[in-house]
Design an enzyme around this catalytic site. Structure first.
Site, PDB file in Angstrom:
ATOM      1  N   GLY A   1      10.424  -6.185   6.928  1.00  0.00           N
ATOM      2  CA  GLY A   1      10.191  -7.600   7.232  1.00  0.00           C
ATOM      3  C   GLY A   1      10.006  -8.445   5.991  1.00  0.00           C
TER       4      GLY A   1
ATOM      5  N   GLY B   1      10.258  -0.899  11.910  1.00  0.00           N
ATOM      6  CA  GLY B   1       9.752   0.471  12.054  1.00  0.00           C
ATOM      7  C   GLY B   1      10.856   1.510  12.020  1.00  0.00           C
TER       8      GLY B   1
ATOM      9  N   LYS C   1       0.792  -1.231   0.000  1.00  0.00           N
ATOM     10  CA  LYS C   1       0.000   0.000   0.000  1.00  0.00           C
ATOM     11  C   LYS C   1       0.822   1.276   0.000  1.00  0.00           C
ATOM     12  CE  LYS C   1      -4.223  -1.604   2.137  1.00  0.00           C
ATOM     13  NZ  LYS C   1      -5.135  -1.367   3.242  1.00  0.00           N
TER      14      LYS C   1
HETATM   15  P1  ADP Z   1       7.953  -4.714   4.097  1.00  0.00           P
HETATM   16  O1  ADP Z   1       7.462  -5.636   5.181  1.00  0.00           O
HETATM   17  O2  ADP Z   1       9.264  -5.182   3.521  1.00  0.00           O
HETATM   18  O3  ADP Z   1       7.996  -3.269   4.516  1.00  0.00           O
HETATM   19  P2  ADP Z   1       5.338  -4.502   2.902  1.00  0.00           P
HETATM   20  O4  ADP Z   1       4.738  -5.112   4.122  1.00  0.00           O
HETATM   21  O5  ADP Z   1       5.090  -3.061   2.633  1.00  0.00           O
HETATM   22  O6  ADP Z   1       6.925  -4.784   2.859  1.00  0.00           O
HETATM   23  O7  ADP Z   1       4.824  -5.254   1.598  1.00  0.00           O
HETATM   24  C1  ADP Z   1       4.842  -6.631   1.427  1.00  0.00           C
HETATM   25  C2  ADP Z   1       3.536  -7.174   0.920  1.00  0.00           C
HETATM   26  O8  ADP Z   1       3.112  -6.544  -0.288  1.00  0.00           O
HETATM   27  C3  ADP Z   1       3.656  -8.622   0.607  1.00  0.00           C
HETATM   28  O9  ADP Z   1       2.791  -9.349   1.452  1.00  0.00           O
HETATM   29  C4  ADP Z   1       3.226  -8.745  -0.860  1.00  0.00           C
HETATM   30  O10 ADP Z   1       2.442  -9.886  -1.120  1.00  0.00           O
HETATM   31  C5  ADP Z   1       2.397  -7.499  -1.045  1.00  0.00           C
HETATM   32  N1  ADP Z   1       2.292  -7.139  -2.451  1.00  0.00           N
HETATM   33  C6  ADP Z   1       3.279  -6.813  -3.301  1.00  0.00           C
HETATM   34  N2  ADP Z   1       2.818  -6.603  -4.528  1.00  0.00           N
HETATM   35  C7  ADP Z   1       1.478  -6.802  -4.496  1.00  0.00           C
HETATM   36  C8  ADP Z   1       0.436  -6.718  -5.469  1.00  0.00           C
HETATM   37  N3  ADP Z   1       0.685  -6.400  -6.745  1.00  0.00           N
HETATM   38  N4  ADP Z   1      -0.830  -6.982  -5.060  1.00  0.00           N
HETATM   39  C9  ADP Z   1      -1.065  -7.302  -3.774  1.00  0.00           C
HETATM   40  N5  ADP Z   1      -0.131  -7.393  -2.810  1.00  0.00           N
HETATM   41  C10 ADP Z   1       1.137  -7.146  -3.173  1.00  0.00           C
END
Ligand code: ADP
Ligand code: MG
Length: 388
Positions: A346, A369, A189
């Site tokens: 993560g 965070g 998001k």
């Molecule tokens: P981080 O934990 O590294 O900060 P995020 O939690 O922001 O990363 O994002 C990871 C999530 O985003 C994953 O669960 C992944 O499945 C999801 N994601 C990535 N691309 C898409 C997409 N096109 N549609 C839905 N979910 C997505």
């Protein structure tokens, strides 16, 4: 950023250092299942003891919210820590006379109501137990708590070995990086990473936007993203970020082709389409091969990379391909000495491990965070308190 180091604390012989560490380790049935965070404690403990000092370790575990929650005691972590450190480790409650070991773990700081309030009285009770303060928990530095902030104001304070290495690596990536700098921001998001995007467009030469958040930017530009994850209410925000990027001379890269499916599941039937060919019942779950080729060229042109967030729904094959390809490209450029690469988050760390690229990166931050707040350009209170 100039901060004090252990060597700035003067002669430590016969002195006791209060060391804030991260002992928030994964546990199952009272057993530590991953000792990465315990390994990270060793360099500072060794340095203090080599200098003739002793350590009292301060750390939190879970979220007991100022109450004594027996299941969140740090006591079960002590044997695993002693094993990693190769030394006896004592355990005391705050208020008890400290035991004789050179290394002592104090009970969960968050059992104290004053901890999360950054309470100066609690900080004074900690300070009375030692002569100097060392913060070695970057992952907790975004919180101004009694053991991370107020305490640092009461004693001579410095960054520990692990924290110092992390701060140096992060500074190389965004503080005083070698240009051109490329940032990869992906994940689900836009709303969770708005401040990150706003900061990065003013700091980097190339911004690669991937994952679900790319959909919101594509939608804002008039692309039909079908049934994809998309925050339509952030259209204006996305356009403002793109305008700021242009003003700052930051080139934004969005997918030109994508992998789409009608179901959000592993091995869902899928196809690769051009970005203006997504059907109304299709979801974008990954970037396509043409995009990957284009983005690999961007990485090749860069000297510094900072990465947070996967390029697609990487947990479900085959929607991991763009993330894996880009991670492997970054890894091989880093191995050749052509790229300084820093990544955190993560899911990002899990994705890089899945790609077999994790160990090749210059630095991997395991601080969730704190890493994101650092990417937002914020000064972390626990770091600020250590500045000279
Ligand atoms: P981080 O934990 O590294 O900060 P995020 O939690 O922001 O990363 O994002 C990871 C999530 O985003 C994953 O669960 C992944 O499945 C999801 N994601 C990535 N691309 C898409 C997409 N096109 N549609 C839905 N979910 C997505
Ligand atoms: Mg995540």
């Amino acid at each position: 950023m100039a901060f004090e180091r252990i060597s700035d604390l003067g002669d430590l012989s016969g002195k006791r250092a209060l060391v804030r560490v991260d002992l928030n380790v994964p546990m199952q049935g009272g057993i530590v299942t991953d000792d990465t965070r315990l390994q990270a404690v060793k360099p500072t403990v060794d340095a203090v003891i080599a200098a003739g000092g002793r350590c009292v370790l301060l750390a939190h575990f879970g979220r007991p919210k100022g109450q004594i929650v027996p299941e969140m005691s740090l006591r079960p972590v002590v044997p695993a820590l002693a094993e990693v450190l190769g030394r006896p480790v004592g355990f005391n409650l705050l208020g008890e006379v400290l035991s004789n070991e050179n290394v002592i773990v104090l009970e969960n700081t968050r059992f104290e109501a004053g901890e999360e309030k950054n309470d100066s009285e609690l900080a004074s009770r900690y300070a009375a137990l030692g002569d100097v303060y060392i913060n070695d928990a970057f992952s907790c530095a975004h919180r101004a708590h009694a053991s991370t902030e107020a305490l640092a104001r009461l004693l001579p304070a410095a960054a520990g070995e692990t924290m110092g290495a992390e701060l140096a690596a992060l500074d190389n990536a965004l503080g005083t990086p070698k240009p051109p700098v490329v940032a990869v921001v992906g994940g689900a998001k836009v709303s969770s990473k708005l401040a990150v995007l706003e900061n990065l467009v003013t700091r980097v030469d190339h911004l690669i936007i991937g994952g679900g958040m790319a959909n919101t930017f594509l939608y804002a530009q008039g692309v039909d993203v079908g049934a994809s994850l998309c925050e339509k209410d952030l259209k204006e925000t996305a356009l403002a970020i793109l305008a700021n990027a242009e003003k700052a001379g930051c080139q934004v890269h969005l997918p030109v082709d994508v992998v789409v499916a009608k179901e959000f599941k592993t091995n869902a039937e899928n196809k690769t389409v051009a970005i203006d060919d997504v059907a109304s019942d299709e979801m974008i779950l990954d970037a396509g091969p043409e995009t990957v080729t284009m983005l690999c060229k961007v990485l090749e042109s860069a000297d510094t990379l900072v990465w947070n967030g996967p390029m697609g729904a990487f947990e479900m094959e085959p929607f991991d391909q763009a993330t894996v390809a880009l991670a492997q490209k970054a890894a091989s450029l880093t191995e050749k000495g052509a790229l300084l690469s820093v990544a955190g988050g993560g899911d990002t760390v899990a994705a890089l491990a899945h790609a077999g690229a994790k160990n090749s990166f210059t630095h991997i931050s395991t601080a969730g965070g704190a890493f994101l707040e650092w990417m937002e350009g914020r000064v972390l209170p626990g770091v600020e308190a250590l500045t000279s």
